[in-house]
Write a protein that holds these residues in place. Structure first.
Motif, short mmCIF file in Angstrom:
data_model
loop_
_atom_site.label_atom_id
_atom_site.label_comp_id
_atom_site.label_asym_id
_atom_site.label_seq_id
_atom_site.Cartn_x
_atom_site.Cartn_y
_atom_site.Cartn_z
N PHE A 11 20.36 46.25 -19.85
CA PHE A 11 19.12 46.52 -20.58
C PHE A 11 18.06 45.43 -20.43
CE2 PHE A 11 21.52 49.99 -22.44
CZ PHE A 11 20.53 50.96 -22.49
N HIS A 12 18.05 44.76 -19.28
CA HIS A 12 16.97 43.79 -19.01
C HIS A 12 17.19 43.22 -17.61
CE1 HIS A 12 14.28 40.33 -20.56
NE2 HIS A 12 14.40 40.20 -19.24
N VAL A 13 16.42 43.71 -16.65
CA VAL A 13 16.60 43.17 -15.30
C VAL A 13 15.25 43.10 -14.58
CG1 VAL A 13 17.11 45.40 -14.16
CG2 VAL A 13 18.05 43.28 -13.21
N HIS A 14 15.13 42.07 -13.73
CA HIS A 14 13.94 41.89 -12.89
C HIS A 14 14.32 42.29 -11.47
CE1 HIS A 14 11.79 39.60 -16.03
NE2 HIS A 14 13.03 39.25 -16.38
N VAL A 15 13.64 43.31 -10.95
CA VAL A 15 13.99 43.77 -9.60
C VAL A 15 12.85 43.59 -8.61
CG1 VAL A 15 15.95 45.26 -10.11
CG2 VAL A 15 13.65 46.15 -10.43
N VAL A 65 14.06 48.16 -16.56
CA VAL A 65 13.32 47.41 -15.55
C VAL A 65 12.17 46.64 -16.20
CG1 VAL A 65 11.92 47.65 -13.46
CG2 VAL A 65 13.90 49.15 -13.80
N MET A 66 12.13 45.35 -15.96
CA MET A 66 11.07 44.52 -16.54
C MET A 66 9.75 44.71 -15.77
SD MET A 66 12.02 43.08 -19.24
CE MET A 66 13.10 44.43 -19.67
N PRO A 67 8.63 44.62 -16.51
CA PRO A 67 7.32 44.94 -15.92
C PRO A 67 6.51 43.73 -15.48
CG PRO A 67 7.11 44.82 -18.30
CD PRO A 67 8.54 44.41 -17.97
N ILE A 126 7.89 48.96 -24.23
CA ILE A 126 6.81 48.03 -23.87
C ILE A 126 7.31 46.62 -24.15
CG2 ILE A 126 4.44 47.30 -24.31
CD1 ILE A 126 3.69 50.15 -24.90
N LYS A 127 7.11 45.76 -23.14
CA LYS A 127 7.65 44.40 -23.20
C LYS A 127 6.54 43.42 -23.53
CE LYS A 127 10.38 40.87 -22.28
NZ LYS A 127 10.86 40.38 -21.00
N SER A 128 6.81 42.57 -24.49
CA SER A 128 5.82 41.57 -24.86
C SER A 128 6.25 40.19 -24.36
CB SER A 128 5.70 41.57 -26.39
OG SER A 128 5.46 40.28 -26.86
N TYR A 129 5.35 39.56 -23.63
CA TYR A 129 5.54 38.17 -23.18
C TYR A 129 4.49 37.31 -23.85
CZ TYR A 129 8.43 39.67 -19.23
OH TYR A 129 9.43 40.18 -18.44
N PRO A 130 4.90 36.31 -24.60
CA PRO A 130 3.90 35.36 -25.07
C PRO A 130 3.24 34.69 -23.85
CG PRO A 130 5.97 35.04 -26.21
CD PRO A 130 6.24 35.98 -25.07
N GLU A 162 14.91 39.92 -26.87
CA GLU A 162 15.57 39.80 -25.56
C GLU A 162 16.22 38.43 -25.36
OE1 GLU A 162 15.88 42.29 -23.47
OE2 GLU A 162 14.57 43.71 -24.50
N HIS A 163 17.28 38.45 -24.57
CA HIS A 163 17.99 37.24 -24.12
C HIS A 163 18.03 36.13 -25.18
CE1 HIS A 163 13.80 36.40 -23.21
NE2 HIS A 163 13.82 37.06 -22.07
N ILE A 164 18.71 36.41 -26.28
CA ILE A 164 18.76 35.41 -27.36
C ILE A 164 19.61 34.21 -26.94
CG2 ILE A 164 18.23 36.99 -29.25
CD1 ILE A 164 21.21 37.15 -29.90
N SER A 210 20.93 41.49 -18.64
CA SER A 210 21.27 40.32 -17.82
C SER A 210 20.13 39.32 -17.65
CB SER A 210 21.71 40.77 -16.42
OG SER A 210 20.59 41.24 -15.69
N ASP A 211 18.90 39.81 -17.71
CA ASP A 211 17.75 38.99 -17.32
C ASP A 211 17.94 38.41 -15.91
OD1 ASP A 211 15.22 37.95 -17.55
OD2 ASP A 211 15.81 36.21 -18.71
N SER A 212 18.71 39.14 -15.10
CA SER A 212 18.87 38.69 -13.71
C SER A 212 17.48 38.61 -13.08
CB SER A 212 19.74 39.71 -12.96
OG SER A 212 19.87 39.33 -11.60
ZN ZN Z 1 13.44 38.69 -18.27
#
Ligand code: ZN
Ligand code: DOR
Length: 353
Positions: A27-31, A54-56, A110-114, A187-189, A257-259
């Protein structure tokens, strides 16, 4: 505490030295994009996954339904057997109408990045109140808000990578208080504080845990670029809290994974990129760690069930078998150095049935 059920698979683990579970969800990957995408997407299935979120944070970031669908098509062209759950990047370009369009198109979140805290986050948010109309629409349409839970460093306020997650937690609380029906994933605590925040949060709030954060502490990334990721791994007591909540089988805590592959030279540069690459052996890393923690029986729920349940998705069909055979992690996959490169894992992934 969820009761431990006597699964047939566990009997097989005992008798046959194999572990058979459903195919897993990440439930969290960068491809990534372009050649890197073509190189890393085939590793999702190799690592035991059937479905991935899939991360955006592409270049440019995915801020529209059309972009997300085009990206999905590109991914499907590389491996059509994976289910790609698409997300958009929280951004001022996204309108309420776009949220409805995304929901109609099956976009999941929807993914939030500070702003500025990690790779490709220059377009990230600074103030959540700007986005309240979007959160309202997301809540109404069932889109999930995925949060990169760090605030930017601020040395005047003594905020740096080590406490950036802890300082974020008041924002989490504010969001779930203001939007009681909005599903939110932290995510990814990486901290005991985040673990405590998840325990006290309502049923609408879940968290992902990576394979690498179950293994690493500060000592493993300070001076070791290949273990450097955001959020950074924290203290031993933080890792212990992560391990504890996974080992107990908390139903709102699941694998993401945040791979995050980067070329070797970008990782080994003086100012190295953040990201740990785990996709090719993801299920094996998790099995190795859970076994070392004495909770291999949590593999199925952590990697195959709780995430699907939280997202309201059917559980995967198809099975994955791991065998209790030592495997050595390759030194690299092409130009990308994986997590625990050249080290031994106690579980191997068998070809899928
Ligand atoms: Zn990530
Ligand atoms: O370590 C990380 N790498 N953390 C993130 O949040 C982003 C990711 C990336 O895209 O490289």
């Amino acid at each position: 505490m969820i009761p431990r059920l006597p699964f047939v698979e566990e009997f097989h683990t005992f008798r046959m030295n194999t572990l058979t579970i459903p195919l897993c969800d990440d439930f969290h990957v960068h491809v990534r994009q372009d050649d890197m995408m073509k190189a890393v997407v085939p590793y999702l299935a190799a690592g035991g996954m059937s479905r991935v979120l899939v991360m955006p944070n592409t270049t440019p970031p995915i801020t529209s339904t059309a972009q997300a669908l085009a990206y999905k098509e590109e991914l499907e062209a590389v491996d059509p057997n994976i289910t790609y759950l698409m997300t958009m990047y929280l951004h001022p370009d996204i309108t309420v109408e776009e949220v409805h369009k995304a929901a109609d198109a099956g976009i999941v979140g929807i993914k939030s990045y500070p702003r500025g805290v990690t790779t490709n986050s220059d377009a990230g948010i600074e103030d959540y109140s700007l986005y309240y109309p979007l959160f309202e629409a997301m809540q109404e349409r069932g889109l999930v808000l995925e949060l990169h839970g760090e605030i930017p460093s601020d040395h005047e306020r003594d905020i740096c990578v080590l406490n950036a997650e802890e300082y974020f937690l008041s924002h989490l609380k504010q969001l779930y208080t203001d939007f009681p029906y909005l599903r939110i994933v932290l995510e990814h605590i990486t901290t005991a504080a985040a673990v405590a925040a998840i325990r006290e949060a309502p049923e609408t709030v879940g968290a992902t845990v990576t394979a690498h954060h179950l293994e690493l502490t500060v000592d493993d990334w300070a001076g070791q670029n290949h273990n450097f990721c955001k959020p950074v791994a924290k203290y031993p007591h933080d890792r212990a809290a992560l391990r504890e909540i996974v080992a107990e089988g908390h139903p709102r805590v699941f694998l993401g994974s945040d791979s995050a592959p980067h070329p070797r030279n970008a990782k080994e540069a003086a100012c190295g990129c953040a990201g740990v690459f785990t996709s090719p052996l993801l299920a094996a890393y998790v099995a190795d760690t859970l076994e070392s923690l004495g909770c291999l029986d949590r593999m199925r729920s952590f990697a195959c069930e709780f995430g699907a349940d939280f997202y309201g998705l059917p559980r995967n069909e198809g099975t994955l078998t791991l065998s209790k055979q030592t495997c050595t992690v390759p030194a690299s996959y092409g130009d990308v150095v994986p997590f625990r490169a050249s080290q031994k894992l106690s579980w191997s992934l068998c070809p899928h049935s």
